[in-house]
Structures are given as structure tokens and as C-alpha cells.
Scaffold this active site. Sequence first.
Site: not given
Length: 334
Positions: A197, A148, A33, A230, A124, A31, A152
Site C-alpha cells: 500500500n 485506523y 506474528l 510526505r 501516527s 508478538d 490511534k
Amino acid sequence: MNILVTGGAGYIGTHTCIALLEAGYSVIVADNLSNSKRESLEKIKTITNKEVLFYEIDVTNTQAVEEIFQQNSIDGVIHFAGLKSVGESVEKPFMYYQNNLVCTLVLINACLKYDVRRFVFSSSATVYGGNHVPFVETMNFSQTSNPYGETKAMCERILTDITNANPSFTVTLLRYFNPVGAHNSGLIGEAPNGIPNNLMPYVTQVAKGKQEYLNIFGNDYPTIDGTGVRDYIHVMDLAEGHVAALNTVTAGVHIYNLGTGQGTSVLQLIKIFEEVNGIVIRFKITDRRQGDIASCFADVSKARKELDWIAKRDLETMCKDAWRFEQNYNHQVM
Ligand code: NAD
Ligand code: WQD
């Protein structure tokens, strides 16, 4: 077995590291970070009493990634590393394509070079775009509504093509619905930078007094009460879905929805949060948010049948765990 977890210091990554360690896997985290803190990895040790091996690297860096493969015998990769803000991706599409596509390409290259055949990818529900609910894995999608989501969809296609050309490669594409909640220790959870968000972290910040009130983005959708619906899934259920995917995969490309199969409106979620936590959430109804759809929930029958996995934690638990983490979390320090 050694699993390389890219993005393992992030929200879903840390919870998945816990599920992997508890299932007996050894975990190596890569990662940079950019959206997480080193402290989260220390919390994993506090919770599990087990170490993860950490490489602070950028996964777009081929040499740095290959060094991990040279120094460790990797049995599988779970690839979480990526940028995930829909709004930011509209403003900075190049950054999203560059980061999310290059990370995936660099990892695939390393897997092929070092003969690592198991690859699990964080996709996603956003790839389903404007299809009708419930979303089923067999649905076609042409274009998602933002860069975005496109990253994916593109990574899914890249991984599918690579697997077709390398039949021993095993790829699992996991399409997450709306992950919320936190580990029940309250030590790790979702801690977005700046103003959240997403709904649940916004709600917990209103509960804490960090935000004055929640803006509900529209109450004129064709849903039960007009607010968006959702499929909220507890992040530990999602994490356990990754373990199930690693345990059961056979060669080829496998696609699974990871959700609960249950749709919940914004107002319904707020009501449950208020009831289980004994807190009133102030809100105002505002205009719809651009790009939002009315309803998004999963058909989860494929994951249940083939992975023997099902989400177990209810909305009450999601709301309690999210609030426990928010109360513990000091936004100034971490
Ligand atoms: P997160 O931002 O908390 O975690 C992502 C991690 O990746 C962060 O720790 C970040 O520092 C790291 N990272 C980003 N780019 C990197 C790079 N180039 N090199 C190394 N590390 C890098 O996000 P999350 O919510 O845990 O999401 C994990 C994955 O799941 C992402 O790919 C995201 O797109 C996907 N996803 C998330 C959701 C959601 O609602 N949270 C839903 C569907 C899919
Ligand atoms: C949920 C509902 C909002 C905030 C996003 C990404 C998706 C995936 C998950 C990564 C909606 C409403 C929200 C607020 C509100 N991420 N809302 N007020 O938009 O379903 O999905 O995260 O892959 O790609 O798009 O999640 O939590 O933002 O919104 O009324 O302040 O809450 O309109 O109905 P979303 P969310």
C-alpha cells in the site's frame, strides 16, 4: 533495564529492538506474528549478537500478557502491536477497534497491576487529519479520516486519561511520520504481505521487477510538482527516537513528532531512488487515492529540544537501504 516490546517482530519493532539492545537494554518481545515472521527475530541476533526473549502471544489476551509481567521484571513497555492498514480499517473497522484498543487496554491494566510506569505508544501523524502543515504537537484534532487513525487518536486519549488519574505513570506518545528504509545490514526491513500500500515498498518492488510500474496517485495537488508531499524518516532514526524517549521521560504525558521536518514529493523521492540506485522506476499518473492529503510533514523542534533527538539519515540513505533489503529479501520463502 528490561523493556517489553509488543509487536517487536514487525517492521519498526525489529529495528527498535536493535537500537534498544545496542543502547544496553534487555528486550522481551510479545508478538502474535500476524504480520511478521519469527525469522526477523533471528536476524536481530545475527546483527547484534544479543538475544531477545520472545513470547508468541496475542496482546489482546490478558492472561498471556500478565504471565510475561509475572515471569519478568519489566521496567518499561514500548507498544507497537497493532493493525496498520488504512484501507483494511475502512473495510473491517470492528477488527481494527477490537485489536488496537484491546491490546492497549490490556497492557495498561498489566502496567498498573505490576507497577510498570513507563509506557511508549506508537501513534501516527494521521491523527493530525486536515490541519495545516507543518504539524505541531499542540494542534487539536477532532476526527481522523479512517478507523485506523481513530484507533490511534482513541488510544492517545485513553493513555492521557489513565495518566491523569495515575500521576506517577509516564506516557510518551510518539507520532511517526512516514517510516521507510531498512537496517544497513540489509537483513531486516519492510516486507508487506501482498501488494504494498505504501510508496517505498512499492517502488522497491518495481525496481525488482515484481511490480510492472508505480501508480502515482494524482499530480494535481497544490505541491511543488503536483504529487503528494510526505515527511519520510529512516526507520533506524525512528528506532533511535524510541531509545531517546525511554532515556529522558519524566512523569506525565509527553507527545513528540518523529519525522525529519522535511517534505518530499513522490516525484522527488523517485528521482533520488533512481539516482542513488542506478535504476529507472516506471510510473503512470493515476487518480488521487481516496483519503490522501496534499502535504504532511512535521515540526520536529519539540523532540529536538526535549529528547535531544534528531533524524540523521538522509533520503539517499533511505533509498539505498530500502533497495538493499529488497534485493536480499525472498518474498516466496519468508
Ligand atoms: P508491523 O505490522 O510491521 O508491526 C506490527 C506488529 O504487531 C506485527 O509484528 C504484528 O504481528 C503484531 N501484532 C498485531 N496485532 C497483534 C496482537 N493483537 N498481538 C500481538 N502482536 C500483534 O507494523 P509497523 O509498521 O512496524 O508498525 C508498528 C506500529 O507503528 C503500529 O502500531 C503502527 O500502527 C504504528 N505506525 C506505523 C507507521 C508506518 O507507516 N509503518 C506509521 C505510524 C504508526
Ligand atoms: C505516500 C505518498 C501517496 C503509494 C500511510 C498511512 C499513515 C501512516 C504511514 C500508519 C502519498 C503516494 C503511495 C503508491 C503513490 N501509517 N503513493 N503510489 O499515505 O502518507 O501514510 O502510511 O500510521 O497513517 O496513511 O503513506 O506511503 O501510502 O503514501 O503515489 O502506490 O505516496 O499518494 O502521496 P501515507 P504512503
